[in-house]
Design an enzyme around this catalytic site. Structure first.
Site, PDB file in Angstrom:
ATOM      1  N   HIS A   1       0.879  -1.173   0.000  1.00 35.26           N
ATOM      2  CA  HIS A   1       0.000   0.000   0.000  1.00 35.26           C
ATOM      3  C   HIS A   1       0.920   1.227   0.000  1.00 35.26           C
ATOM      4  O   HIS A   1       1.317   1.701   1.079  1.00 35.26           O
ATOM      5  CB  HIS A   1      -0.874   0.039   1.258  1.00 35.26           C
ATOM      6  CG  HIS A   1      -1.927  -1.024   1.312  1.00 35.26           C
ATOM      7  ND1 HIS A   1      -2.387  -1.565   2.494  1.00 35.26           N
ATOM      8  CD2 HIS A   1      -2.615  -1.635   0.323  1.00 35.26           C
ATOM      9  CE1 HIS A   1      -3.329  -2.465   2.218  1.00 35.26           C
ATOM     10  NE2 HIS A   1      -3.476  -2.536   0.913  1.00 35.26           N
TER      11      HIS A   1
ATOM     12  N   VAL B   1       3.902   0.119   5.346  1.00 36.46           N
ATOM     13  CA  VAL B   1       4.117  -0.881   6.398  1.00 36.46           C
ATOM     14  C   VAL B   1       3.306  -2.136   6.086  1.00 36.46           C
ATOM     15  O   VAL B   1       3.216  -3.028   6.909  1.00 36.46           O
ATOM     16  CB  VAL B   1       3.754  -0.326   7.795  1.00 36.46           C
ATOM     17  CG1 VAL B   1       4.749   0.727   8.225  1.00 36.46           C
ATOM     18  CG2 VAL B   1       2.333   0.237   7.853  1.00 36.46           C
ATOM     19  N   HIS B   2       2.712  -2.198   4.885  1.00 39.52           N
ATOM     20  CA  HIS B   2       1.871  -3.339   4.504  1.00 39.52           C
ATOM     21  C   HIS B   2       2.474  -4.007   3.272  1.00 39.52           C
ATOM     22  O   HIS B   2       2.346  -3.483   2.161  1.00 39.52           O
ATOM     23  CB  HIS B   2       0.449  -2.874   4.169  1.00 39.52           C
ATOM     24  CG  HIS B   2      -0.252  -2.212   5.324  1.00 39.52           C
ATOM     25  ND1 HIS B   2      -1.362  -1.420   5.167  1.00 39.52           N
ATOM     26  CD2 HIS B   2      -0.012  -2.249   6.660  1.00 39.52           C
ATOM     27  CE1 HIS B   2      -1.771  -0.997   6.354  1.00 39.52           C
ATOM     28  NE2 HIS B   2      -0.951  -1.474   7.279  1.00 39.52           N
ATOM     29  N   MET B   3       3.110  -5.136   3.446  1.00 42.02           N
ATOM     30  CA  MET B   3       3.681  -5.875   2.322  1.00 42.02           C
ATOM     31  C   MET B   3       3.018  -7.255   2.269  1.00 42.02           C
ATOM     32  O   MET B   3       2.875  -7.906   3.300  1.00 42.02           O
ATOM     33  CB  MET B   3       5.193  -6.064   2.493  1.00 42.02           C
ATOM     34  CG  MET B   3       5.994  -4.772   2.471  1.00 42.02           C
ATOM     35  SD  MET B   3       5.992  -3.894   4.047  1.00 42.02           S
ATOM     36  CE  MET B   3       7.119  -4.878   4.994  1.00 42.02           C
TER      37      MET B   3
END
Ligand SMILES: Cc1cc2nc3c(=O)[nH]c(=O)nc-3n(C[C@H](O)[C@H](O)[C@H](O)COP(=O)(O)OP(=O)(O)OC[C@H]3O[C@@H](n4cnc5c(N)ncnc54)[C@H](O)[C@@H]3O)c2cc1C
Length: 471
Positions: free
Chosen positions: A255, A408-410
């Site tokens: 994101h 911080v969203h993988m």
């Protein structure tokens, strides 16, 4: 060299690994969890402090290379990224589950199935709303959205509250890791798996390096079954280092996130992460707020290219807010021989850049509507905005050369599905070609969820373990 034997080896103790270990241990399986990072008492450090960052983050700024680069962060401690995250909780939107099931040919991936496991998880870890009024930093988003006639919601969080209203984040080190230990699981912290041991279509265990007070030692763990839960960046890197490459590491989804440091006429509290989200444009564009300590404010101000020392005056009046997009682009994780960290790449499309510019402008509109007096975008040389009519300047300013992005969203580096040409693992996370090797973490989430991913990761992990236990 020391040897350990176990029935099930779980690599990584974050959102995916802790669910895996707790469920397996409760079912009576002999479980060993290895975790590269340290085991730190959840009460030992002030949440979001510099001390916590130094101890629990995977160090050094990590970036996904591309134009622009995207900075990302991961936890590295018992409990993984759940120890450092904001604890915002949102189930996977049902329409995405249905779309992914069809697109990636995933068996038993209906919204009802995932909801069943989400309910199970929610009983395990507290998922609640605030007991009282939101803090001013969160109310800003609600107020701005209401003035503009946009939708905003308070997200649930994995927090408990005492009678005085003090909150405690229910991280994995506080919940599922101790529950796994109660049921007999062993946890080996400070122990990095360097590679898996492969033997004829199976995995026999893992070669590790453990740091003890006496120094580093090599450890070989033999296991009947291995679950890799090292996160969407480290899991594919470990599999590739171990010679497992088909369908592994490509398809990375993020994101991409752009920020604004907003100054208000009065101090806004900095005790908590804002729990409101502006969902008017969700799931493709979401607006929210970040934790703001002095250091976060300084970083956010510096990213706009202003002199932070001056801008930091009265920093208590500054809050950091963001717009995050679901992007068309995909990236890759590639383990390079001899290097500890993998190469991560992500190339934003023109559409993504345009969505980010739109996100920045909408975020600016909300913050000004809520009473912000000065907005500093995370765009180097971007104009400091004080009035809505000035926001138009950001459409052109949000360019590849000037945008400072983070995430911080993988997810999605070992996608699940029955089409082996597009998926690294079957519908339940078993690596194609290996009987006893499974992935059970963010890597499996087939695409960017558009919401905070921990809930989806945990529900999918619980579903996969149930399948494993069913034989
Ligand atoms: C700052 C931040 C804020 C966030 N906020 C939210 C939020 O509010 N809500 C939300 O839903 N999500 C949030 N997230 C994302 C969420 O925390 C992650 O998506 C989730 O924790 C990923 O789970 P995971 O099990 O895949 O990996 P992780 O939780 O990252 O756990 C992986 C673990 O594996 C270990 N490991 C890696 N390699 C090895 C190895 N070779 N050997 C042994 N161990 C290894 C790591 O040290 C780590 O502890 C946030 C993330 C961050 C970083």
């Amino acid at each position: 060299m020391t040897d350990v034997e176990t029935e099930v080896l779980v690599i990584g103790s974050g959102a995916g690994g802790a669910v895996t270990a707790a469920k397996l241990a409760r079912a009576g399986r002999d479980v060993t969890v290895v975790e590269e990072g340290p085991w730190i008492d959840p009460d030992e450090m002030v949440p979001f402090s510099l001390e916590e960052m130094a101890a629990k983050y995977r160090h050094r700024p990590s970036v996904a290379l591309g134009n622009p680069v995207i900075a990302y962060t991961e936890g590295r401690c018992v409990g993984g990224s759940t120890e450092i995250n904001s604890g915002l909780y949102h189930r996977l939107p049902p329409e995405l589950a249905a779309e992914w099931a069809a697109r990636y040919e995933i068996d038993e991936f209906t919204p009802a199935t995932l909801d069943r496991y989400a309910t199970e998880i929610e009983h395990e870890i507290a998922v609640t709303r605030l007991p009282g009024a939101p803090p001013p930093s969160s109310a800003v988003l609600e107020r701005g959205a209401t003035k503009l006639g946009w939708r905003a919601v308070e997200f649930e969080r994995v927090f408990t509250y005492d009678e005085a209203g003090r909150s405690t984040k229910q991280t994995m080190a506080r919940t599922l890791v101790p529950r796994a230990v109660e049921k007999g699981a062993r946890v080996l912290p400070d122990c990095r798996v360097e590679r898996l041991i492969r033997r004829e279509g199976r995995v026999a265990g893992a070669r590790c390096r453990q740091h003890t007070p006496e120094g580093a030692r090599k450890l070989v763990i033999y296991a009947d079954h291995v679950f890799v839960c090292a996160g969407a960046i480290q899991t594919p890197a470990l599999l590739q280092r171990s010679g497992i490459r088909a369908g592994i590491g490509s398809g990375l989804k993020l994101h991409p996130t752009i920020k604004i440091a907003a100054r208000f006429p009065q101090p806004i509290d900095h005790g908590d992460v804002p729990m409101h989200r502006v969902t008017e444009f969700a799931p493709n564009l979401t607006i929210g707020g970040s934790i703001t300590r002095r250091g976060h404010a300084a970083l956010a101000l510096a990213e706009s290219g202003v002199e932070p020392a001056n801008a930091l005056e009265n920093w208590e009046q500054v809050g950091v807010y963001y717009a995050a997009i679901r992007s068309d682009a995909a990236g890759a994780v590639v383990a390079l021989p001899g290097l500890r960290a993998p190469l991560v790449t992500y190339r934003l499309t023109e559409g993504d850049m345009s969505r980010l510019a739109r996100g920045l402008v909408h975020l600016g509109e909300v913050l000004l509507a809520a009473g912000a007096t000065e907005l500093y975008p995370s765009v180097t040389g971007g104009v400091v905005v004080r009035r809505p009519e000035e926001l138009v300047a950001w459409w052109d300013a949000t360019a590849r050369r000037s945008s400072n992005l983070m995430t911080v969203h993988m997810t999605s580096t070992v996608r699940i599905g029955e089409d082996r040409s597009r998926a690294g693992a079957d519908s339940f996370g078993r690596i194609w070609g290996y009987d006893n090797l499974r992935v059970n973490d963010a890597s499996l989430v087939p695409d960017a969820p558009g919401v905070n991913p921990q809930a989806a990761i945990m529900a999918i992990a619980a579903r996969n373990v149930a399948r494993f236990l069913a034989g």
